[in-house]
Scaffold this active site. Structure first.
Site, PDB file in Angstrom:
ATOM      1  N   HIS A 126       0.770  -1.083  -0.102  1.00 32.63           N
ATOM      2  CA  HIS A 126      -0.111   0.108   0.081  1.00 32.63           C
ATOM      3  C   HIS A 126       0.688   1.156  -0.084  1.00 32.63           C
ATOM      4  CE1 HIS A 126      -3.421  -2.486   1.684  1.00 32.63           C
ATOM      5  NE2 HIS A 126      -3.511  -2.824   0.725  1.00 32.63           N
ATOM      6  N   SER A 200      -2.566  -8.772  10.653  1.00 28.71           N
ATOM      7  CA  SER A 200      -3.375  -8.338   9.479  1.00 28.71           C
ATOM      8  C   SER A 200      -4.847  -9.045   9.611  1.00 28.71           C
ATOM      9  CB  SER A 200      -2.679  -8.773   8.253  1.00 28.71           C
ATOM     10  OG  SER A 200      -3.601  -8.672   6.964  1.00 28.71           O
ATOM     11  N   ASN A 225      -2.817 -12.526  15.359  1.00 31.85           N
ATOM     12  CA  ASN A 225      -3.855 -11.546  15.234  1.00 31.85           C
ATOM     13  C   ASN A 225      -4.946 -11.597  16.471  1.00 31.85           C
ATOM     14  OD1 ASN A 225      -4.610  -9.426  13.498  1.00 31.85           O
ATOM     15  ND2 ASN A 225      -6.505 -10.396  13.158  1.00 31.85           N
ATOM     16  N   ILE A 243       0.334  -9.079  20.221  1.00 26.88           N
ATOM     17  CA  ILE A 243       1.486  -9.305  19.054  1.00 26.88           C
ATOM     18  C   ILE A 243       2.917  -8.947  19.674  1.00 26.88           C
ATOM     19  CG2 ILE A 243       2.434  -8.368  16.729  1.00 26.88           C
ATOM     20  CD1 ILE A 243      -0.478  -8.024  15.999  1.00 26.88           C
TER      21      ILE A 243
END
Ligand SMILES: [Zn+2]
Length: 253
Positions: A126, A200, A225, A243
């Protein structure tokens, strides 16, 4: 298996990481939340307050370009302060050990590079919000330069010398995906024997395609996650703890 407990998570992670020859980390917003970078898509995140400006709107209207830069400078306080978190540092340690040839990220915050991974080995799906590019000629601009012009010009976005529009080096909604980054991400996914998805939700295309591709090519799949993902049933290990806590033991300083 799903590891809800930290101790189990760490020992299972250790086993799979030690057994792997080539690990491909694939990271999303969750790895950067402990660094003060907001998760745009989460409830209460920036995008629920401000709808993102799609690429065609940016191209079509100077008001949208000015608004887009105004919002970017509001966020600068978070981005400029952010330092790599424990997750970033753990992945950088695995990179230095030689087990991680490169890393794929959906994040635009530059924190993997800041943690010591060479920019050429960080594949950004991105783009990157810490600098800007001219959309016409590709000239690079630093945010401090854009901001100075923006403020001196009554909050109007500056243009490039070539006349092109200057935009953060991110991929906006409606903007085409970076072809080279997509190809490299695919090749790395097929070459790894451990695909390590971190932070993610694996929902947004193209992120959703990679875990499946890795599994089909015989790689083991780990998903770290906080929230469940669609691929949990497919994964060899799912970690639902924090995390940073799960990856901190893998930091080698
Ligand atoms: Zn230009």
């Amino acid at each position: 298996m799903i590891a809800f407990e930290l101790k189990t998570a760490i020992s299972e992670l250790r086993g799979l990481i030690e057994g792997a020859k080539s690990i491909l980390p694939f990271t999303g917003a969750g790895i950067s939340t402990e660094c003060g970078i907001p998760d745009f898509r989460s409830p209460g995140g920036l995008w629920t307050k401000n709808q993102p400006i799609p690429f065609d709107a940016f191209m079509a209207s100077s008001d949208m370009r000015n608004e887009s830069w105004r919002r970017r400078f509001v966020m600068e306080e978070s981005f400029a302060k952010a330092q790599p978190g424990r997750g970033h540092r753990a992945l950088a340690s695995l990179y230095r050990s030689g087990k991680v040839p490169a890393l794929v990220t959906q994040n635009i915050d530059n924190l993997h590079q800041a943690s010591g991974i060479s920019p050429r080995d960080v594949i950004e799906l991105h783009g990157n919000t810490t600098y800007a590019l001219c959309l016409a000629c590709g000239e690079r601009y630093e945010l401090s330069w854009v901001r100075e012009k923006f403020e001196a010009n009554g909050q109007r976005a500056p243009a490039c010398n070539c006349g092109g529009y200057i935009k953060t080096a991110t991929i906006s909604f409606g903007q085409s995906m970076p072809v080279n980054a997509m190809q490299r991400a695919e090749a790395l996914t097929k070459a790894c024997d451990l695909f390590l998805a971190v932070g993610s939700s694996l929902v947004v295309w193209p992120a959703a395609g990679f875990p499946l591709m890795a599994k089909r090519n015989g790689a083991a799949l780990i998903i770290i996650n906080r929230e469940p993902t669609e691929f949990d049933e497919l994964a060899d290990l799912v970690v639902r703890t924090d995390i940073g806590d799960a990856l901190a033991p893998f930091i080698v300083s």
